[in-house]
Design a protein around this motif. Structure first.
Motif, PDB file in Angstrom:
ATOM      1  N   ALA A   1       0.838  -1.200   0.000  1.00 63.20           N
ATOM      2  CA  ALA A   1       0.000   0.000   0.000  1.00 63.20           C
ATOM      3  C   ALA A   1       0.877   1.256   0.000  1.00 63.20           C
ATOM      4  CB  ALA A   1      -0.916   0.000   1.218  1.00 63.20           C
ATOM      5  N   ILE A   2       1.931   1.238   0.783  1.00 60.57           N
ATOM      6  CA  ILE A   2       2.853   2.376   0.826  1.00 60.57           C
ATOM      7  C   ILE A   2       3.513   2.576  -0.534  1.00 60.57           C
ATOM      8  CG2 ILE A   2       4.996   3.249   1.850  1.00 60.57           C
ATOM      9  CD1 ILE A   2       4.157   1.735   4.433  1.00 60.57           C
ATOM     10  N   TYR A   3       3.891   1.465  -1.167  1.00 58.65           N
ATOM     11  CA  TYR A   3       4.481   1.541  -2.504  1.00 58.65           C
ATOM     12  C   TYR A   3       3.484   2.125  -3.502  1.00 58.65           C
ATOM     13  CZ  TYR A   3       5.956   0.000  -7.116  1.00 58.65           C
ATOM     14  OH  TYR A   3       6.282  -0.034  -8.463  1.00 58.65           O
ATOM     15  N   ASN A   4       2.234   1.669  -3.457  1.00 54.38           N
ATOM     16  CA  ASN A   4       1.223   2.173  -4.391  1.00 54.38           C
ATOM     17  C   ASN A   4       0.969   3.664  -4.185  1.00 54.38           C
ATOM     18  OD1 ASN A   4       0.837  -0.293  -5.648  1.00 54.38           O
ATOM     19  ND2 ASN A   4      -0.815  -0.915  -4.280  1.00 54.38           N
ATOM     20  N   LEU A   5       1.003   4.111  -2.937  1.00 59.22           N
ATOM     21  CA  LEU A   5       0.854   5.531  -2.667  1.00 59.22           C
ATOM     22  C   LEU A   5       2.028   6.304  -3.257  1.00 59.22           C
ATOM     23  CD1 LEU A   5      -0.810   7.738  -1.312  1.00 59.22           C
ATOM     24  CD2 LEU A   5       0.440   7.279   0.819  1.00 59.22           C
ATOM     25  N   ALA A   6       3.215   5.723  -3.189  1.00 63.21           N
ATOM     26  CA  ALA A   6       4.396   6.349  -3.795  1.00 63.21           C
ATOM     27  C   ALA A   6       4.203   6.529  -5.301  1.00 63.21           C
ATOM     28  CB  ALA A   6       5.643   5.498  -3.523  1.00 63.21           C
ATOM     29  N   VAL A   7       3.627   5.518  -5.942  1.00 63.79           N
ATOM     30  CA  VAL A   7       3.378   5.592  -7.385  1.00 63.79           C
ATOM     31  C   VAL A   7       2.384   6.702  -7.709  1.00 63.79           C
ATOM     32  CG1 VAL A   7       2.438   4.349  -9.378  1.00 63.79           C
ATOM     33  CG2 VAL A   7       3.956   3.169  -7.781  1.00 63.79           C
ATOM     34  N   PHE A   8       1.370   6.874  -6.853  1.00 65.93           N
ATOM     35  CA  PHE A   8       0.405   7.963  -7.058  1.00 65.93           C
ATOM     36  C   PHE A   8       1.122   9.311  -7.052  1.00 65.93           C
ATOM     37  CE2 PHE A   8      -3.257   5.378  -4.922  1.00 65.93           C
ATOM     38  CZ  PHE A   8      -3.323   4.570  -6.055  1.00 65.93           C
ATOM     39  N   TYR A   9       2.029   9.483  -6.096  1.00 68.13           N
ATOM     40  CA  TYR A   9       2.784  10.739  -6.025  1.00 68.13           C
ATOM     41  C   TYR A   9       3.759  10.873  -7.198  1.00 68.13           C
ATOM     42  CZ  TYR A   9       1.207  12.364  -1.434  1.00 68.13           C
ATOM     43  OH  TYR A   9       0.456  12.860  -0.390  1.00 68.13           O
ATOM     44  N   ARG A  10       4.367   9.778  -7.578  1.00 66.31           N
ATOM     45  CA  ARG A  10       5.307   9.826  -8.697  1.00 66.31           C
ATOM     46  C   ARG A  10       4.624  10.263  -9.990  1.00 66.31           C
ATOM     47  NH1 ARG A  10       6.936   4.209 -10.911  1.00 66.31           N
ATOM     48  NH2 ARG A  10       4.902   4.572 -11.903  1.00 66.31           N
ATOM     49  N   ASP A  11       3.431   9.716 -10.228  1.00 66.97           N
ATOM     50  CA  ASP A  11       2.722   9.980 -11.484  1.00 66.97           C
ATOM     51  C   ASP A  11       1.703  11.112 -11.388  1.00 66.97           C
ATOM     52  OD1 ASP A  11       4.175   7.849 -12.456  1.00 66.97           O
ATOM     53  OD2 ASP A  11       2.547   6.400 -12.209  1.00 66.97           O
ATOM     54  N   GLY A  12       1.407  11.564 -10.172  1.00 67.01           N
ATOM     55  CA  GLY A  12       0.396  12.599 -10.008  1.00 67.01           C
ATOM     56  C   GLY A  12      -0.992  12.103 -10.369  1.00 67.01           C
ATOM     57  N   THR A  13      -1.363  10.923  -9.859  1.00 65.54           N
ATOM     58  CA  THR A  13      -2.653  10.307 -10.191  1.00 65.54           C
ATOM     59  C   THR A  13      -3.505  10.106  -8.938  1.00 65.54           C
ATOM     60  OG1 THR A  13      -1.635   8.110 -10.052  1.00 65.54           O
ATOM     61  CG2 THR A  13      -1.777   9.132 -12.234  1.00 65.54           C
TER      62      THR A  13
ATOM     63  N   ALA B   1       7.336  10.728  -3.190  1.00 68.24           N
ATOM     64  CA  ALA B   1       7.341   9.357  -3.721  1.00 68.24           C
ATOM     65  C   ALA B   1       8.582   8.610  -3.241  1.00 68.24           C
ATOM     66  CB  ALA B   1       7.294   9.384  -5.241  1.00 68.24           C
ATOM     67  N   LEU B   2       9.723   9.271  -3.286  1.00 71.28           N
ATOM     68  CA  LEU B   2      10.973   8.629  -2.870  1.00 71.28           C
ATOM     69  C   LEU B   2      10.942   8.289  -1.385  1.00 71.28           C
ATOM     70  CD1 LEU B   2      13.757   7.715  -3.822  1.00 71.28           C
ATOM     71  CD2 LEU B   2      14.625   9.993  -3.267  1.00 71.28           C
ATOM     72  N   GLU B   3      10.384   9.179  -0.595  1.00 70.48           N
ATOM     73  CA  GLU B   3      10.257   8.927   0.842  1.00 70.48           C
ATOM     74  C   GLU B   3       9.414   7.678   1.096  1.00 70.48           C
ATOM     75  OE1 GLU B   3       7.573  10.685   4.441  1.00 70.48           O
ATOM     76  OE2 GLU B   3       8.403  12.154   3.043  1.00 70.48           O
ATOM     77  N   LEU B   4       8.328   7.556   0.365  1.00 70.19           N
ATOM     78  CA  LEU B   4       7.447   6.397   0.529  1.00 70.19           C
ATOM     79  C   LEU B   4       8.095   5.120   0.011  1.00 70.19           C
ATOM     80  CD1 LEU B   4       4.142   8.181  -0.479  1.00 70.19           C
ATOM     81  CD2 LEU B   4       4.621   7.180   1.768  1.00 70.19           C
ATOM     82  N   TYR B   5       8.856   5.229  -1.090  1.00 67.17           N
ATOM     83  CA  TYR B   5       9.599   4.063  -1.582  1.00 67.17           C
ATOM     84  C   TYR B   5      10.516   3.516  -0.490  1.00 67.17           C
ATOM     85  CZ  TYR B   5       8.411   4.745  -6.570  1.00 67.17           C
ATOM     86  OH  TYR B   5       7.776   4.847  -7.777  1.00 67.17           O
ATOM     87  N   HIS B   6      11.210   4.424   0.177  1.00 70.81           N
ATOM     88  CA  HIS B   6      12.135   3.992   1.228  1.00 70.81           C
ATOM     89  C   HIS B   6      11.381   3.313   2.373  1.00 70.81           C
ATOM     90  CE1 HIS B   6      16.177   5.288   0.096  1.00 70.81           C
ATOM     91  NE2 HIS B   6      15.643   6.373  -0.441  1.00 70.81           N
ATOM     92  N   ARG B   7      10.222   3.838   2.713  1.00 68.62           N
ATOM     93  CA  ARG B   7       9.424   3.215   3.779  1.00 68.62           C
ATOM     94  C   ARG B   7       9.010   1.801   3.385  1.00 68.62           C
ATOM     95  NH1 ARG B   7       4.529   6.973   5.346  1.00 68.62           N
ATOM     96  NH2 ARG B   7       3.996   5.064   6.491  1.00 68.62           N
TER      97      ARG B   7
END
Length: 214
Positions: free
Chosen positions: A59-71, A81-87
């Motif tokens: 779920a944390i990864y998917n949230l990162a993707v939302f921030y990465r793509d702006g969706t 997004a990078l912060e969430l990837y690390h988490r």
């Protein structure tokens, strides 16, 4: 699944569900917790946030993707997004390491750093991520290290990575790989397809190109 955090393959998503009497029943529910499917993006995102709160790595990864793509209602924010990837990576999710590597490779939220990108690709590859393995192979090939590139490609092919199979074929055409190498790659890929093929996955592929598995 945004309700309980379990993963389901595209084929199972399209598989019919039966009760104990053998009658087909509504399958618009999570097969694990039986929660009805979300009826809107907003509802799905709300469920995702709850999974993030309980430290669900995917779920944390998917949230990162939302921030990465702006969706999904989120602004594009590479740093977030990078912060969430690390988490997510700290919780052991291999795709998160791939995300961090891609961030360093493309300069998204950080300065471009190919060395760090490969470091995170390696961490993802060691955890079974075929796309990361493919990226490592490309880097070795660009450096002229064909033997190392081939090893990475072959491992990725065994995981069903079709782009790696195509590049093994190109290496064979360019005489950087042998006919035997290409034959083994084909056999490995066919074995992979044989293990995962199903009528449900074919149906999923027909319905959505993103579900293509071959």
């Amino acid at each position: 699944m945004t309700c309980c955090g379990k993963e389901i393959c595209s084929g199972c998503e399209y598989a019919p569900v039966y009760d104990h009497q053998g009658n087909q029943v509504d399958n618009k529910k999570c097969p694990f917790c039986r929660t009805p499917d979300p009826t809107s993006v907003e509802e799905a995102v709300k469920r995702l946030k709850k999974r993030v709160e309980v430290r669900d790595a995917i779920a944390i990864y998917n949230l990162a993707v939302f921030y990465r793509d702006g969706t999904c209602g989120y602004p594009q924010d590479y740093t977030k997004a990078l912060e969430l990837y690390h988490r997510a990576a700290e919780l052991g999710y291999s795709g998160a390491y791939l995300g961090i590597g891609s961030a360093y490779n493309n300069g998204q939220g950080v300065e471009v750093d190919k060395k760090k990108a490969n470091h995170y690709y390696e961490l993802a590859a060691m955890r079974g991520d075929a796309a990361a393995r493919y990226n490592l192979a490309l880097d070795e090939g660009n450096a002229g290290n064909w033997e190392r590139a081939l090893k990475h490609f072959m491992i990725a092919v065994g995981c069903g990575h079709v782009k790696s199979l195509k590049l093994v074929k190109s290496m064979y055409s360019d005489r950087h790989a042998t006919k035997d190498d290409y034959t083994k790659a084909l056999q490995s890929y066919q074995k992979y397809l044989g293990e995962i093929k199903s009528s449900q996955r074919d149906e999923a592929t027909t319905a959505h190109e993103q579900h293509r598995y071959y």
